[in-house]
Design an enzyme around this catalytic site. Structure first.
Site, PDB file in Angstrom:
ATOM      1  N   GLN A 170       0.852  -1.201   0.000  1.00  0.00           N
ATOM      2  CA  GLN A 170       0.000   0.000   0.000  1.00  0.00           C
ATOM      3  C   GLN A 170       0.885   1.247   0.000  1.00  0.00           C
ATOM      4  O   GLN A 170       1.553   1.534   0.984  1.00  0.00           O
ATOM      5  CB  GLN A 170      -0.857  -0.035   1.273  1.00  0.00           C
ATOM      6  CG  GLN A 170      -1.805   1.114   1.442  1.00  0.00           C
ATOM      7  CD  GLN A 170      -2.387   1.128   2.861  1.00  0.00           C
ATOM      8  OE1 GLN A 170      -1.847   0.475   3.761  1.00  0.00           O
ATOM      9  NE2 GLN A 170      -3.463   1.854   3.054  1.00  0.00           N
ATOM     10  N   GLU A 201      -8.978  -1.602   5.540  1.00  0.00           N
ATOM     11  CA  GLU A 201      -7.778  -1.781   6.368  1.00  0.00           C
ATOM     12  C   GLU A 201      -8.168  -1.835   7.847  1.00  0.00           C
ATOM     13  O   GLU A 201      -7.716  -2.689   8.600  1.00  0.00           O
ATOM     14  CB  GLU A 201      -6.812  -0.617   6.117  1.00  0.00           C
ATOM     15  CG  GLU A 201      -5.533  -0.724   6.932  1.00  0.00           C
ATOM     16  CD  GLU A 201      -4.505   0.347   6.560  1.00  0.00           C
ATOM     17  OE1 GLU A 201      -4.911   1.434   6.100  1.00  0.00           O
ATOM     18  OE2 GLU A 201      -3.316   0.078   6.738  1.00  0.00           O
TER      19      GLU A 201
HETATM   20  C1  LIG Z   1       3.925  -0.663  11.384  1.00  0.00           C
HETATM   21  C2  LIG Z   1       3.347   0.328  10.416  1.00  0.00           C
HETATM   22  C3  LIG Z   1       3.032  -0.075   9.141  1.00  0.00           C
HETATM   23  C4  LIG Z   1       2.502   0.833   8.223  1.00  0.00           C
HETATM   24  N1  LIG Z   1       2.252   0.401   6.947  1.00  0.00           N
HETATM   25  C5  LIG Z   1       1.834   1.286   6.022  1.00  0.00           C
HETATM   26  C6  LIG Z   1       1.682   0.868   4.658  1.00  0.00           C
HETATM   27  O1  LIG Z   1       1.900  -0.297   4.297  1.00  0.00           O
HETATM   28  N2  LIG Z   1       1.322   1.786   3.749  1.00  0.00           N
HETATM   29  C7  LIG Z   1       1.053   3.084   4.082  1.00  0.00           C
HETATM   30  O2  LIG Z   1       0.699   3.852   3.193  1.00  0.00           O
HETATM   31  N3  LIG Z   1       1.181   3.508   5.369  1.00  0.00           N
HETATM   32  C8  LIG Z   1       1.563   2.641   6.345  1.00  0.00           C
HETATM   33  N4  LIG Z   1       1.744   3.056   7.648  1.00  0.00           N
HETATM   34  C9  LIG Z   1       1.599   4.476   7.942  1.00  0.00           C
HETATM   35  C10 LIG Z   1       0.433   4.848   8.828  1.00  0.00           C
HETATM   36  O3  LIG Z   1      -0.779   4.806   8.110  1.00  0.00           O
HETATM   37  C11 LIG Z   1       0.721   6.258   9.374  1.00  0.00           C
HETATM   38  O4  LIG Z   1       1.845   6.141  10.219  1.00  0.00           O
HETATM   39  C12 LIG Z   1      -0.440   6.822  10.137  1.00  0.00           C
HETATM   40  O5  LIG Z   1      -1.487   7.108   9.292  1.00  0.00           O
HETATM   41  C13 LIG Z   1      -0.017   8.128  10.894  1.00  0.00           C
HETATM   42  O6  LIG Z   1       0.614   9.022  10.049  1.00  0.00           O
HETATM   43  P1  LIG Z   1       2.015   9.691  10.453  1.00  0.00           P
HETATM   44  O7  LIG Z   1       2.930   8.612  10.861  1.00  0.00           O
HETATM   45  O8  LIG Z   1       2.418  10.579   9.339  1.00  0.00           O
HETATM   46  O9  LIG Z   1       1.720  10.554  11.745  1.00  0.00           O
HETATM   47  P2  LIG Z   1       1.028  12.058  11.829  1.00  0.00           P
HETATM   48  O10 LIG Z   1      -0.112  12.057  10.918  1.00  0.00           O
HETATM   49  O11 LIG Z   1       2.141  13.011  11.555  1.00  0.00           O
HETATM   50  O12 LIG Z   1       0.592  12.082  13.306  1.00  0.00           O
HETATM   51  C14 LIG Z   1       1.455  12.458  14.383  1.00  0.00           C
HETATM   52  C15 LIG Z   1       0.641  12.498  15.671  1.00  0.00           C
HETATM   53  O13 LIG Z   1      -0.388  13.509  15.582  1.00  0.00           O
HETATM   54  C16 LIG Z   1      -1.671  12.969  15.858  1.00  0.00           C
HETATM   55  N5  LIG Z   1      -2.672  13.606  15.001  1.00  0.00           N
HETATM   56  C17 LIG Z   1      -2.576  13.856  13.670  1.00  0.00           C
HETATM   57  N6  LIG Z   1      -3.705  14.444  13.217  1.00  0.00           N
HETATM   58  C18 LIG Z   1      -4.541  14.562  14.287  1.00  0.00           C
HETATM   59  C19 LIG Z   1      -5.864  15.081  14.477  1.00  0.00           C
HETATM   60  N7  LIG Z   1      -6.561  15.608  13.450  1.00  0.00           N
HETATM   61  N8  LIG Z   1      -6.414  15.009  15.714  1.00  0.00           N
HETATM   62  C20 LIG Z   1      -5.710  14.486  16.763  1.00  0.00           C
HETATM   63  N9  LIG Z   1      -4.458  13.994  16.645  1.00  0.00           N
HETATM   64  C21 LIG Z   1      -3.881  14.022  15.440  1.00  0.00           C
HETATM   65  C22 LIG Z   1      -1.526  11.480  15.511  1.00  0.00           C
HETATM   66  O14 LIG Z   1      -2.468  10.705  16.216  1.00  0.00           O
HETATM   67  C23 LIG Z   1      -0.094  11.190  15.949  1.00  0.00           C
HETATM   68  O15 LIG Z   1      -0.064  10.939  17.333  1.00  0.00           O
HETATM   69  C24 LIG Z   1       2.257   2.174   8.607  1.00  0.00           C
HETATM   70  C25 LIG Z   1       2.548   2.571   9.916  1.00  0.00           C
HETATM   71  C26 LIG Z   1       3.093   1.683  10.815  1.00  0.00           C
HETATM   72  C27 LIG Z   1       3.403   2.140  12.198  1.00  0.00           C
END
Ligand SMILES: Cc1cc2nc3c(=O)[nH]c(=O)nc-3n(C[C@H](O)[C@H](O)[C@H](O)COP(=O)(O)OP(=O)(O)OC[C@H]3O[C@@H](n4cnc5c(N)ncnc54)[C@H](O)[C@@H]3O)c2cc1C
Length: 418
Positions: free
Chosen positions: A138, A256
């Site tokens: 993905q 998902e």
């Molecule tokens: C083990 C693992 C596997 C993954 N595999 C995939 C994959 O195969 N493909 C893929 O595309 N993605 C994948 N992901 C990514 C995952 O979808 C993202 O990490 C997740 O959506 C969070 O995005 P970010 O890491 O950019 O954090 P951010 O979006 O930068 O968030 C940082 C912090 O801010 C908080 N936050 C953000 N917005 C808000 C809001 N509106 N209100 C309150 N709090 C908020 C979040 O909860 C978090 O604590 C994976 C992640 C992990 C950990």
């Protein structure tokens, strides 16, 4: 599975069909050993056979049981939710994998192609997803766009019958093994962020795709960063209309959450063939079962495990055949993620010094306990963070006012991004 809704004659007949199929295809003695509760006989039956999760995955996938809800012509059973539930119950009972090794293909890509893909795409991709012949990943998240996925920057520009894609993805689980990726890219930067996205199928061996594994806390490299430089994708690989990518992406995301919500994501759910059921192993890992606090906790985990399974069953029963999961899938995803973390922290504490005297990769109980503990940290991030899913539950399930959206109505190129 410890509980089961009483079968109607129709359900009992289907269950007999499933167990009959298992009896015809599992190694001799496998089912009998489990039915007799004899772990030594089970080990012996497994050792004497050439059973392995990969060939098993292909066999289950080729016989409709890998996705009972999918249409028959694309490898499913054209079945209903209760049939899927019965298949899961029987696979669990006989310690077989509950999820496909091609989890992103079966759980995410397949349902999206069924809902938004062309007939040619359904014909081309679905059966090989089920058998695991073609692994999927993905390609959604980017360094600057995770929770706010619709703000993503990877761009796709049309060039005749092709699209030229440039950008960077990150967190791409199993990208290093995947044949295809679900890719969302920006095709129009001049309109609001959700409207300018298009969904593509990307063949990972296309020139310009550079997959770089990232090493994580557990020591393994489950996910990757993926650089896309002048990557050409045929327009025939577009899923849905140009500019309608957010709708298809939402189908992927809802699926998902539903996929991740019912799972403990322990090894046995994925690989199967374990000597004991996971609950039994959990109990055996706790040395002092006489301590009152420990007993209280164990009983509480047991209650929560039951509630979780029954809620997942109720949520899936409420969906009609073929329909896509809704925002309610977030409820179980949040609960399951936090439950896994609480359970694995408890089992680390209960095992005391044995937990911290850990040699990574050495195998055995401390290794799997530590691995489960470290891996569970990701549960509240992957597939949507618990904070963001709580927002969605608030808005879409409880009808609370919407979260503030400062980008509303602005063209993507004018919004603030990190
Ligand atoms: C083990 C693992 C596997 C993954 N595999 C995939 C994959 O195969 N493909 C893929 O595309 N993605 C994948 N992901 C990514 C995952 O979808 C993202 O990490 C997740 O959506 C969070 O995005 P970010 O890491 O950019 O954090 P951010 O979006 O930068 O968030 C940082 C912090 O801010 C908080 N936050 C953000 N917005 C808000 C809001 N509106 N209100 C309150 N709090 C908020 C979040 O909860 C978090 O604590 C994976 C992640 C992990 C950990």
């Amino acid at each position: 599975m410890k509980w089961q809704i009483e079968d109607t004659p129709e359900r009992a007949a289907f269950r007999a069909e499933v167990t009959g199929w298992l009896r015809d295809h599992l190694p001799k003695g496998w089912m009998e050993a489990i039915e007799a509760g004899d772990d030594d006989a089970f080990d012996a039956a497994k050792r004497a056979s050439d059973w392995n999760p990969f060939t098993w995955n292909a066999l289950v996938g080729a016989n409709g049981y890998g996705a009972p809800l999918w249409p028959k012509e694309y490898g499913g059973l054209s079945g209903e939710q209760w049939m899927q539930q019965i298949v899961r119950e029987e696979l669990g009972r006989y310690r077989l994998p509950l999820v496909s090794l091609n989890i992103l293909g079966v759980g995410l890509a397949g349902p999206t192609i069924i809902e938004h893909g062309t007939d040619a795409q359904k014909e081309r991709y679905l059966k090989k997803i089920l058998t695991g012949e073609e692994i999927w990943c993905q390609l959604f998240s980017e360094p600057g766009s995770g929770s706010d996925l619709a703000s993503l920057s990877t761009k796709a520009v049309r060039d005749g019958d092709e699209w030229i894609v440039n950008g960077q993805k990150v967190w791409t689980s199993i990208g290093q093994f995947a044949k295809f990726g679900m890719l969302v890219a920006r095709t129009d930067p001049n309109i609001p962020k959700h409207d300018g996205l298009t969904y593509f199928i990307l063949e990972m061996s296309t020139p310009g795709v550079d997959v770089r594994p990232l090493r994580q806390l557990t020591g393994s490299s489950e996910f990757n960063e993926v650089y896309l430089t002048d990557v050409r994708i045929p327009d025939a690989n577009r899923v849905g209309a140009v500019g309608d990518g957010w709708r298809a992406a939402r189908t992927t995301l809802m699926n998902e959450r539903a996929t991740l919500s019912g799972l403990s994501m322990d090894q046995s759910s994925i690989m199967g063939g374990t000597r004991k059921d996971p609950w039994q192993s959990f109990l055996e890992g706790i040395e002092d079962k006489t301590d009152a606090n420990v007993r209280q906790k164990i009983a509480q985990f047991y209650i929560e495990q039951e509630v979780k399974e029954i809620t997942a069953f109720r949520a899936s029963s409420a969906r009609l055949r073929g329909s896509q999961p809704g925002p309610e899938s977030s409820v179980n995803k949040v609960f399951n993620a936090e439950f896994n973390q609480r359970k694995s922290s408890f089992s680390m504490n209960a095992a005391g010094m044995a937990s911290v005297a850990w040699v990574p990769g050495a195998g055995g109980a401390s290794d799997s306990r530590m691995h489960a503990f470290l891996r569970s940290r990701a549960n509240t991030i992957e597939g949507g963070t618990s904070e963001v899913l709580r927002n969605q539950i608030g808005e879409r399930v409880l009808g609370l006012p919407r979260d503030i959206d400062t980008d509303k109505g602005l063209p993507w190129k004018e919004i603030r991004r990190n």
